[in-house]
Design an enzyme around this catalytic site. Sequence first.
Site, PDB file in Angstrom:
ATOM      1  N   MET A  30       0.834  -1.197   0.000  1.00 44.79           N
ATOM      2  CA  MET A  30       0.000   0.000   0.000  1.00 44.79           C
ATOM      3  C   MET A  30       0.874   1.254   0.000  1.00 44.79           C
ATOM      4  O   MET A  30       0.424   2.346   0.373  1.00 44.79           O
ATOM      5  CB  MET A  30      -0.960  -0.001   1.189  1.00 44.79           C
ATOM      6  N   THR A  32       4.227   3.851   0.781  1.00 43.49           N
ATOM      7  CA  THR A  32       5.050   4.318   1.898  1.00 43.49           C
ATOM      8  C   THR A  32       6.060   3.221   2.240  1.00 43.49           C
ATOM      9  O   THR A  32       6.120   2.711   3.355  1.00 43.49           O
ATOM     10  CB  THR A  32       4.204   4.711   3.121  1.00 43.49           C
ATOM     11  N   ASP A  35      12.340  -0.485   4.467  1.00 44.00           N
ATOM     12  CA  ASP A  35      13.255  -1.627   4.320  1.00 44.00           C
ATOM     13  C   ASP A  35      12.546  -2.969   4.457  1.00 44.00           C
ATOM     14  O   ASP A  35      13.000  -3.976   3.910  1.00 44.00           O
ATOM     15  CB  ASP A  35      14.383  -1.541   5.354  1.00 44.00           C
ATOM     16  N   HIS A  37       9.567  -3.698   3.206  1.00 45.27           N
ATOM     17  CA  HIS A  37       9.077  -3.996   1.857  1.00 45.27           C
ATOM     18  C   HIS A  37      10.229  -4.426   0.948  1.00 45.27           C
ATOM     19  O   HIS A  37      10.074  -5.320   0.106  1.00 45.27           O
ATOM     20  CB  HIS A  37       8.397  -2.770   1.245  1.00 45.27           C
ATOM     21  N   LYS A 150       5.061  -9.834   9.676  1.00 48.37           N
ATOM     22  CA  LYS A 150       4.508  -8.893  10.663  1.00 48.37           C
ATOM     23  C   LYS A 150       2.989  -8.959  10.636  1.00 48.37           C
ATOM     24  O   LYS A 150       2.331  -8.905  11.668  1.00 48.37           O
ATOM     25  CB  LYS A 150       4.973  -7.464  10.379  1.00 48.37           C
ATOM     26  N   SER A 187       4.779   1.672   8.070  1.00 49.81           N
ATOM     27  CA  SER A 187       4.522   3.050   7.645  1.00 49.81           C
ATOM     28  C   SER A 187       3.840   3.839   8.758  1.00 49.81           C
ATOM     29  O   SER A 187       3.976   5.062   8.843  1.00 49.81           O
ATOM     30  CB  SER A 187       3.658   3.056   6.384  1.00 49.81           C
TER      31      SER A 187
END
Length: 283
Positions: A30, A32, A35, A37, A150, A187
């Site tokens: 989504m 924003t 690290d 990602h 996560k 984010s």
Amino acid sequence: MIVVSEIADLKTIISEWKQNQETIGFCPTMGTLHDGHMDLVKTSKGQCTKTIVSIFINPTQFNDPKDFDAYPKNTESDLKLCEEHGVDLVFLPSVEVIYPKSQTPIQMSIPSLQTTLCGRTRPGHFEGVLQIVSKLFHLTEPNYGFFGLKDYQQYRIISAMVEELNFPIKILGVPTKRESDGLAMSSRNLRLSPKDRETASLIPRMFQLAKKTLLGGEKNLIVWKEILTDFLLTGSNVKIDYLEIVDPITLQPLSNLNGELLLATAVFVGEVRLIDNEVLVSP
């Protein structure tokens, strides 16, 4: 790096890749990007010959409109980060492209995996997640899908959808990337005030306490949960949404501390809701 916003353009490229027998990895986001990602991207690039990142803030998975409106948007820096990390294609669609008004809405759910954790306190959230991820899978036709652990409940639900509906996709979970103090990268961390950011470090410290007490021989689940709850509540401006001990596969609550378990929490620090989890083993 190719950036496309229209389905027709995406399909043209996917078709060419399929003809060339490329192995496609897909990382839905989504935006924003951080690290965490990029760990998905690195894992994909190690496994696949082509990597796609989608950037789409999906309105159907927000049960609170204020949360959707407040969600940060940094498209320019996101694209730069993707290019720096060797992403082959970024799919950057509008809401109108993904959800044209001519379509009849379809709702998906996996009730047995959605009644606990975030599913209990965020009604409609996972229906929205399943809807958008299934759409994106059909559009990108990947061989592999990469998801951060996560969001463990999301990972389990998507894995179950892929298995149940026979998607020809292998789902891989990527370990949580953490800040220097152990806080899970998100984010949402950007929305924390300096004081609340300091308070948020209680979350990873709570997981350290959980391991320490398990190794110390704690076997009473109720007592263990109370110890962890009390620790989190030592922080000012903290409200616990949930702190649960569940089976890592079924996500159903456990009644004792034996073997493998998932300790998962969602905590409001100020106005910001943070989630984290860890799979632990009770000796």
